[in-house]
Motif scaffolding. Structure first.
Motif, mmCIF file in Angstrom:
data_model
loop_
_atom_site.group_PDB
_atom_site.id
_atom_site.type_symbol
_atom_site.label_atom_id
_atom_site.label_comp_id
_atom_site.label_asym_id
_atom_site.label_seq_id
_atom_site.Cartn_x
_atom_site.Cartn_y
_atom_site.Cartn_z
ATOM 1 N N PRO A 1 12.539 -0.547 -9.325
ATOM 2 C CA PRO A 1 11.178 -0.622 -8.795
ATOM 3 C C PRO A 1 11.017 -1.441 -7.521
ATOM 4 C CG PRO A 1 11.265 -1.368 -11.086
ATOM 5 C CD PRO A 1 12.661 -1.070 -10.670
ATOM 6 N N THR A 2 11.826 -2.427 -7.277
ATOM 7 C CA THR A 2 11.549 -3.259 -6.100
ATOM 8 C C THR A 2 12.662 -3.219 -5.064
ATOM 9 O OG1 THR A 2 12.477 -5.149 -7.254
ATOM 10 C CG2 THR A 2 10.095 -4.926 -7.321
ATOM 11 N N ALA A 3 13.737 -2.542 -5.366
ATOM 12 C CA ALA A 3 14.928 -2.671 -4.520
ATOM 13 C C ALA A 3 14.834 -1.923 -3.189
ATOM 14 C CB ALA A 3 16.146 -2.174 -5.288
ATOM 15 N N LEU A 4 13.841 -1.043 -3.058
ATOM 16 C CA LEU A 4 13.920 -0.094 -1.951
ATOM 17 C C LEU A 4 13.271 -0.557 -0.655
ATOM 18 C CD1 LEU A 4 13.344 2.978 -4.185
ATOM 19 C CD2 LEU A 4 15.417 2.491 -2.916
ATOM 20 N N ARG A 5 12.493 -1.587 -0.672
ATOM 21 C CA ARG A 5 11.869 -2.041 0.582
ATOM 22 C C ARG A 5 12.424 -3.373 0.999
ATOM 23 N NH1 ARG A 5 8.033 0.983 2.922
ATOM 24 N NH2 ARG A 5 8.269 -0.405 4.669
ATOM 25 N N GLY B 1 11.572 12.873 3.589
ATOM 26 C CA GLY B 1 12.599 13.190 4.589
ATOM 27 C C GLY B 1 14.003 12.927 4.069
ATOM 28 N N GLY B 2 14.252 13.275 2.791
ATOM 29 C CA GLY B 2 15.585 13.115 2.216
ATOM 30 C C GLY B 2 15.936 11.700 1.796
ATOM 31 N N ARG B 3 15.018 10.747 2.050
ATOM 32 C CA ARG B 3 15.263 9.362 1.632
ATOM 33 C C ARG B 3 14.506 9.082 0.339
ATOM 34 N NH1 ARG B 3 12.621 5.944 4.785
ATOM 35 N NH2 ARG B 3 11.411 7.661 5.667
ATOM 36 N N ILE B 4 15.136 8.435 -0.618
ATOM 37 C CA ILE B 4 14.439 8.046 -1.838
ATOM 38 C C ILE B 4 13.586 6.821 -1.509
ATOM 39 C CG2 ILE B 4 14.701 7.221 -4.216
ATOM 40 C CD1 ILE B 4 17.404 8.753 -4.253
ATOM 41 N N VAL B 5 12.260 6.997 -1.587
ATOM 42 C CA VAL B 5 11.359 5.900 -1.216
ATOM 43 C C VAL B 5 10.749 5.223 -2.439
ATOM 44 C CG1 VAL B 5 10.819 6.887 1.041
ATOM 45 C CG2 VAL B 5 9.380 7.490 -0.939
ATOM 46 N N LEU C 1 0.835 -1.206 0.000
ATOM 47 C CA LEU C 1 0.000 0.000 0.000
ATOM 48 C C LEU C 1 0.871 1.257 0.000
ATOM 49 C CD1 LEU C 1 -2.791 1.429 0.521
ATOM 50 C CD2 LEU C 1 -2.388 1.035 2.958
ATOM 51 N N VAL C 2 1.834 1.316 0.903
ATOM 52 C CA VAL C 2 2.709 2.488 1.010
ATOM 53 C C VAL C 2 3.489 2.679 -0.288
ATOM 54 C CG1 VAL C 2 4.780 3.380 2.168
ATOM 55 C CG2 VAL C 2 2.881 2.438 3.525
ATOM 56 N N ARG C 3 3.940 1.569 -0.836
ATOM 57 C CA ARG C 3 4.703 1.631 -2.074
ATOM 58 C C ARG C 3 3.855 2.194 -3.228
ATOM 59 N NH1 ARG C 3 8.844 0.646 -4.334
ATOM 60 N NH2 ARG C 3 8.811 0.231 -6.547
ATOM 61 N N ASP C 4 2.594 1.748 -3.308
ATOM 62 C CA ASP C 4 1.708 2.274 -4.358
ATOM 63 C C ASP C 4 1.448 3.767 -4.163
ATOM 64 O OD1 ASP C 4 1.555 -0.098 -5.722
ATOM 65 O OD2 ASP C 4 -0.375 -0.721 -4.882
ATOM 66 N N MET C 5 1.356 4.203 -2.918
ATOM 67 C CA MET C 5 1.148 5.628 -2.641
ATOM 68 C C MET C 5 2.374 6.439 -3.051
ATOM 69 S SD MET C 5 -1.912 5.812 -1.589
ATOM 70 C CE MET C 5 -2.857 4.305 -1.810
ATOM 71 N N ASN C 6 3.581 5.962 -2.686
ATOM 72 C CA ASN C 6 4.812 6.645 -3.074
ATOM 73 C C ASN C 6 4.963 6.674 -4.597
ATOM 74 O OD1 ASN C 6 6.815 5.272 -0.316
ATOM 75 N ND2 ASN C 6 5.566 7.113 -0.375
ATOM 76 N N ARG C 7 4.589 5.592 -5.233
ATOM 77 C CA ARG C 7 4.662 5.516 -6.691
ATOM 78 C C ARG C 7 3.748 6.563 -7.340
ATOM 79 N NH1 ARG C 7 5.100 0.479 -9.460
ATOM 80 N NH2 ARG C 7 4.201 -0.484 -7.620
ATOM 81 N N ARG D 1 12.372 3.714 8.533
ATOM 82 C CA ARG D 1 11.958 3.367 7.169
ATOM 83 C C ARG D 1 10.453 3.489 6.955
ATOM 84 N NH1 ARG D 1 11.064 -2.445 6.233
ATOM 85 N NH2 ARG D 1 10.835 -3.482 8.236
ATOM 86 N N LEU D 2 9.854 4.434 7.680
ATOM 87 C CA LEU D 2 8.444 4.741 7.381
ATOM 88 C C LEU D 2 8.421 5.722 6.212
ATOM 89 C CD1 LEU D 2 5.438 4.570 7.892
ATOM 90 C CD2 LEU D 2 5.683 6.335 9.662
ATOM 91 N N ASN D 3 7.776 5.335 5.124
ATOM 92 C CA ASN D 3 7.870 6.087 3.873
ATOM 93 C C ASN D 3 6.676 6.991 3.581
ATOM 94 O OD1 ASN D 3 10.297 4.848 3.594
ATOM 95 N ND2 ASN D 3 9.675 3.427 1.981
ATOM 96 N N VAL D 4 5.764 7.093 4.524
ATOM 97 C CA VAL D 4 4.665 8.068 4.430
ATOM 98 C C VAL D 4 4.503 8.717 5.805
ATOM 99 C CG1 VAL D 4 3.309 7.019 2.561
ATOM 100 C CG2 VAL D 4 2.971 6.246 4.925
ATOM 101 N N ARG D 5 3.856 9.866 5.814
ATOM 102 C CA ARG D 5 3.530 10.544 7.076
ATOM 103 C C ARG D 5 2.024 10.462 7.255
ATOM 104 N NH1 ARG D 5 8.223 13.459 7.974
ATOM 105 N NH2 ARG D 5 9.456 13.865 6.099
#
Ligand SMILES: [Zn+2]
Length: 556
Positions: free
Chosen positions: A552-556, A542-546, A237-243, A270-274
């Motif tokens: 596409p899949t390497a970041l989580r 927050g300065g992190r590439i999410v 879910l978070v990944r789709d939102m960041n995408r 490593r929380l990628n949304v606020r």
């Protein structure tokens, strides 16, 4: 002696001027800062989780040190991280990995292919479903609803439930059997009367129709992810939102289980949304009013940080006055409004911000009557009281809200429901919502979706709607459009106020948190019909590439 003192002084000045070098510089871009002057920069420097400078390539390039990472944007446009001021994000975690989402799918042929692929990958008997976020009128190639027969043909051995917004659900025969909806039997008692559609012979057509109460009966039966899969579903879910370019959310009802996962990710960096939660116990009937008042008196907001916090009481005060999504009129009673006012009075007395669901014109007027009465006893001026959804708002209501110091959270349900709304309201739907009236009123207002069921979730589709007046799929459904600059401001900088983060979020400026989105095309110059097709290529929180489209899949 004097010379040594002077030398020491010069050294100190030099050290002072020499701040630590940024960790990252992005250069050679079109940085749409969305600051107060809507200025455009070429480059941005980031240290830790914050932006330290924006400027020309030369100015920012000079700040870089030996260890500074450099990214060449190659002319691409950059916007602030998009904020949805009202999405039921955490609730969606329980189903996201299982849902076949149609957000952004404008071809029926593609939707059917996606459905076939799901069936192929599923075990016999597995449910194939989605819970809202689309409507068949978004299909440009063939805008037809699904039939029971067609779904049977695609999925003979799997129950299928495809829910359009909260309007109706399409079921196949397997699903009907499981739900005990049968040809020669009465409707199961739990269904809303009249919501199960049948043909002349009494055979169920596969359609369950009739607003949230009717569709919820089916949705509640659909399987949730297993507890041990909730983390993976939340991550998807978070990944789709960041995408999609989303980095922050106002979240009605932050469900405890996914929230615990988000808290864990936060602790791990490593929380990628606020997420900025709104909650609190609304009363459901007259007996619940005092309980609700007691509960809210002990409510503690703003104990969190810029990743997770509780910021509003919401989104309901007294649920008998919670407008159903497809209702066309509201007639609140005196007793109901008294209950509403009693609770609202307690919210104001406790000094709490309020974010409340209000859709129909009659409801908005009635709530404003109550709020004006509350305001006389406990001024709400600085509490950011917000009416949410407000597709039927008008100029005089906006004036009353402005006088009260209120905010307007606009969630254009017409992005997917435009055709349904035109059926219900006729030409009145062309002003739902009246975006230019809202913009011109000067009120603090922001855009959101009310996803993931009521509406689709993609912010670039919402921006396309606001600029063109066209629903997903391209049919013109509203006449009051706004400029692309104003639409972007309402989805970024102004939304920062709706989550109490205007000092941290919403624009690309020195001192703010480094949440930003690199786009594949320029939002400001692309033909407006193509705004929905813009794709983020990189999202930063927050300065992190999410999210990085190249990995596409390497970041989580
Ligand atoms: Zn709502």
């Amino acid at each position: 002696m004097l010379k040594r003192t002077l030398m020491a002084l010069l050294l100190a000045v030099a050290l002072y001027a020499q701040q630590p070098a940024p960790d990252l510089v992005l250069t050679n871009g079109k940085i749409i800062t969305v600051d107060e002057r809507f200025s455009i920069a070429q480059a941005v420097a980031i240290r830790g989780d914050r932006i330290v400078a924006t400027g020309t390539n030369q100015e920012i390039g000079q700040l870089a040190g030996a260890n500074t990472r450099r990214i060449d944007l190659k002319g691409k446009a950059v916007i602030p991280g998009l904020i949805d001021n009202h999405m039921h994000l955490l609730r969606a975690a329980a189903t996201w990995a299982k849902e076949l989402r149609f957000d952004g799918v404008d071809s029926r042929k593609q939707a059917v292919e996606m459905l076939r692929a799901r069936v192929k990958a599923a075990a016999p008997g597995d449910w194939i479903y989605n819970i809202g976020g689309w409507a068949h009128q978004q299909f440009t190639d063939d805008p037809r609803a699904f039939t029971r027969e067609e779904l049977d043909q695609i999925a003979a051995n799997n129950p299928v439930a495809l829910q359009e917004s909260y309007y109706q659900v399409f079921l196949n025969s397997k699903a009907l059997t499981i739900l005990k909806i049968e040809a020669n039997a009465p409707d199961p008692a739990e269904f809303v009367k009249g919501s199960i559609l049948r043909d002349a012979s009494g055979k169920p057509t596969g359609v369950v129709r009739g607003d949230i109460a009717a569709t919820r009966v089916v949705a509640n039966k659909l399987p949730r992810v297993a507890p041990e899969q909730l983390e993976a579903s939340s991550a998807a879910l978070v990944r789709d939102m960041n995408r999609a370019g989303l980095t922050s959310f106002g979240v009605p009802g932050c469900d405890a289980d996914p929230l615990a996962i988000f808290e864990k990710w936060k602790a791990e960096g490593r929380l990628n949304v606020r997420v900025f939660c709104m909650g609190g116990a609304a009363a459901g009937n007259p007996d619940g009013v005092n309980r609700s008042i007691q509960q809210l008196a002990g409510m503690k907001l703003f104990q969190g940080d810029s990743y997770i916090d509780n910021v509003f009481f919401g989104e309901s005060v007294y649920s008998p006055l919670h407008d159903p999504m497809f209702a066309t009129k509201s007639n609140p009673t005196v007793e109901q409004l008294e209950a509403w006012r009693k609770i609202a009075m307690a919210i104001a007395q406790a000094g709490l911000p309020l974010h409340v669901h209000a859709e129909l014109s009659g409801t908005i007027d009635a709530f404003l009557d109550q709020i004006e009465a509350v305001n006389k006893e406990h001024p709400i001026k600085n509490l950011r009281w917000t009416l949410a959804h407000i597709n039927q708002i008008n100029a005089s209501q906006l004036e009353r809200m402005k006088k009260l110091g209120m905010y307007a959270a606009v969630h254009p349900w017409a992005v997917i429901n435009g055709a349904i709304m035109h059926d219900s309201f006729g030409d009145g739907a062309f002003d739902m919502p009246p975006l230019s009236t809202i913009e011109n009123s000067g009120i603090m207002w922001g855009l959101g979706t009310d996803g993931t069921a009521a509406n689709q979730t993609l912010p670039l589709t919402t921006l396309y709607f606001a600029v063109t007046g066209k629903m997903a799929g391209g049919t013109k459904v509203i006449r009051q459009t706004i400029s692309r600059e104003d639409a972007l401001i309402a989805h970024t900088r102004k939304n920062a106020y709706f989550v109490f983060q205007e000092n941290n979020l919403g624009s690309i400026q020195a001192g703010k948190l480094a949440d930003l989105v690199v786009l594949d095309r320029d939002y400001l110059t692309i033909p407006s019909d193509q705004i929905k097709d813009i794709k983020p290529v990189m999202t930063m929180v927050g300065g992190r590439i999410v999210y990085d489209a190249q990995t596409p899949t390497a970041l989580r």
